[in-house]
Write an enzyme that holds these catalytic residues in place. Sequence first.
Site, mmCIF file in Angstrom:
data_model
loop_
_atom_site.group_PDB
_atom_site.id
_atom_site.type_symbol
_atom_site.label_atom_id
_atom_site.label_comp_id
_atom_site.label_asym_id
_atom_site.label_seq_id
_atom_site.Cartn_x
_atom_site.Cartn_y
_atom_site.Cartn_z
ATOM 1 N N HIS A 110 0.836 -1.213 0.000
ATOM 2 C CA HIS A 110 0.000 0.000 0.000
ATOM 3 C C HIS A 110 0.867 1.258 0.000
ATOM 4 C CE1 HIS A 110 -2.197 3.226 2.178
ATOM 5 N NE2 HIS A 110 -3.164 2.878 1.355
ATOM 6 N N CYS B 79 -1.036 35.990 -15.505
ATOM 7 C CA CYS B 79 0.177 35.866 -14.693
ATOM 8 C C CYS B 79 -0.118 35.559 -13.230
ATOM 9 C CB CYS B 79 1.028 37.128 -14.805
ATOM 10 S SG CYS B 79 0.197 38.611 -14.187
#
Length: 887
Positions: A469, A847
Amino acid sequence: MAPAAHRDGAAEAVGQRVFHFGKGRSDGNKTMKDLLGGKGANLAEMASIGLSVPPGFTVSTEACQQYQAQKAMPAGLWDEILAALTWVEGNMGAVLGDPRRPLLLSVRSGAAVSMPGMMDTVLNLGLNDHVVAGLAHRSGERFAYDSYRRFLDMFGNVVMDIPHSLFEEKIEAMKAALGLRNDTELTARDLKELVAQYKNVYVEAKGEEFPSDPKKQLHLSVLAVFNSWDSARAKKYRSINQITGLKGTAVNVQCMVFGNMGDTSGTGVLFTRNPSTGERKLYGEFLVNAQGEDVVAGIRTPQDLDTMKDCMPEPYAELVENCKILESHYKEMMDIEFTVQENRLWMLQCRTGKRTGKGAVKIAVDMVNEGLIDRRSAIKMVEPRHLDQLLHPQFESPSSYGDKVIATGLPASPGAAVGQIVFTADDAEAWHAQGKSVILVRTETSPEDVGGMNAAAGILTARGGMTSHAAVVARGWGKCCVAGCSGIRVNDAEKVVLVADKVLCEGEWLSLNGSTGEVILGKLPLSPPALSGDLGEFMSWVDEVKKLKVKANADTPADALTARNNGAEGIGLCRTEHMFFSSDERIKAMRQMIMAETIEHRQIALDRLLPYQRLDFEGIFRAMDGLPVTIRLLDPPLHEFLPEGNVEDMVRLLSSGNVYTQEEILTRIEKLSEVNPMLGFRGCRLGISYPELTAMQARAIFEAAISMTEQGVKVFPEIMVPLIGTPQELAQQVDVIREVAEKVFANAETTISYKIGSMIEVPRAALIADEIAALAEFFSFGTNDLTQMTFGYSRDDVGKFLPTYLSKGILQNDPFEVFDQKGVGELVKVAVERGRKARPDLEVGICGEHGGEPSSVAFFAKVGLNYVSCSPFRVPIARLAAAQVML
């Protein structure tokens, strides 16, 4: 009988909720993941292409959705399940609950998107005291009672919600009493006694007997899988991985095949290529005389897959051939689970394999070079987060820490991690929230640990293999992981880990090398990676496809160089205010300017700042030789440049130069204080109130540009005015900038080409974009502020309520991380449309932080922006996202 296999199952499956599969026939196919889940769709596909798949059936995700809505088994579904069971019994010549011909089943979950360890599995369903006796007669007592005790444990934990630890205590106590180390050493008599103890756990924990009716077991197990969809750990995994829009989980019911029938049986998990490095070689693990969950759950540390060649040569040869068939069929690296029962190979599952960033890029490049896929398919195969991982740091000097290596485990997920030791997932999350870097140290991880695993910089486990896992989840996230480190002993109660003769406590620093499996004592320095080799080749394909330019937000020459090395096509945002914080001299000059009450005093301070600004711009222009640089004029409120602390401390600091009295300073601070500074005296409002500030910045830009041009550097400066809300504001600032340009050019007896543009971050500016475009040669959307003003959320205060909004589903994502396409996006569309109507050649970019977020980049490309600008480290991710939107 089930219908024969067909390739357009989705068209014929209207209303169908239960789908059959078996070798050579299936109701579904690989395209039906939304309905059958990934596991069910791939089982159907493997069966229909002729691989040995144990027969079974899949209950659809729509049935789960109906169950979630009604909180009860949907009408008629149980009868459909029983009919499918009868079909499986006919195929296998065995019957559920019949001691003479026992049929045992596995019940597994499977959503459309793979979620390792998130859902619950039940194996050996159908066993009870009568059936186990019949199974013992056919297959031996030890095998039968080992299967029975496993089923009691799994069924109790998954279906009846009895803690796994209660069963674990019984088996550990028995092994200790008998002086045994491994489960495999328990005899049939021991296992019979263990079965009795396990059945007693049901009575002690739940006050009821274990349900012995196999059909009741099946009914309860189907409901348990449906319920697991809404478990806390499943929700957390979906939240962390931003998995939304799924109907639920499918339920896969399949006849059992057994890997624990002695030395000619076994089970394994493999990847058709190495998921960490991408190497073209089978990569996996195998356990003789074991069941599948033993490998995945990390209960026993398995052997390398190569050992199967010697002990089971024929099944191994068939497995290798099956892997070739599956890779060629899916044109992907596959993750496969298989079982060998008495030398016969059975394929239990296949799915697209999770991989690291390094693995993803190498697999994509190699498959193109092998002729298996084309370049466009390769671009689709690599996810933006894979590049994020590849851009993670490595150790600066791996050869220098040899004497500090205290243990070595399995290199389960590559990269480097440095952090302080914690022992629980909760502590990892809590320490991470305080800004600390942590290493989560566990004996083994479980699905309940996903929150802590996500928060940790790296993961170290004492048990478990390369497909445990911890390994699978860490690789999926690109998180460094060292697993199966048998040289450490973890004591959770005392919060210590024992390594040889050392005792390490919570909070001590540890470094992990996930590429070698080394565990290193102390805090090692990290260095950033580079774009080269396979990644360089892959990114060249990306650039051939994308239309959207990708620039970077960079405030220093070093940032600009990083951006250029990462493939940026210019600087889309240079924040001039950051330059003022880089030295004591600069911040003092800035504070002198702020405290000035007259233009003359302010000009003296600005004259001190001018050479600093000019020097920084020269460095950035040099780094970006030949590429455009967009410089934003001063934006933040002036109070941000004052010292932090209480007013008395500020006054003391500011008065140390004896220029102003304490009273004058106090008056000035009071004038600068604002109730809502983000909507206050900032952006163009500063430049309009103090034109000399704009003039100084413009002069620094033009003088730096001329200086660099004279040195042979190609310079393309673009000056951006922030927080524009009216065309009059922009007109005033444009006049100041052009006047300065004329003076500088006259003095230097030369000119350079430059542009003036506007930030679009005030919603009003978006709505009157046609008027602003009459003056602006380019637009740049400041999406952080545009989001803030459109939602009316203060970015500084949103943390107080945003987690509640996300947990209650009021918002699907944090709008400051993932761009809001419906609301804020509409303003962007309007501004682009109106701006280009007034100025057809208008260049438009963005931006804000959203410039590097893949789904946001896809939106900006679709609405016709010319470029996005993001942090230097996210440039490759934005380049990939911009290419993928074209495919």
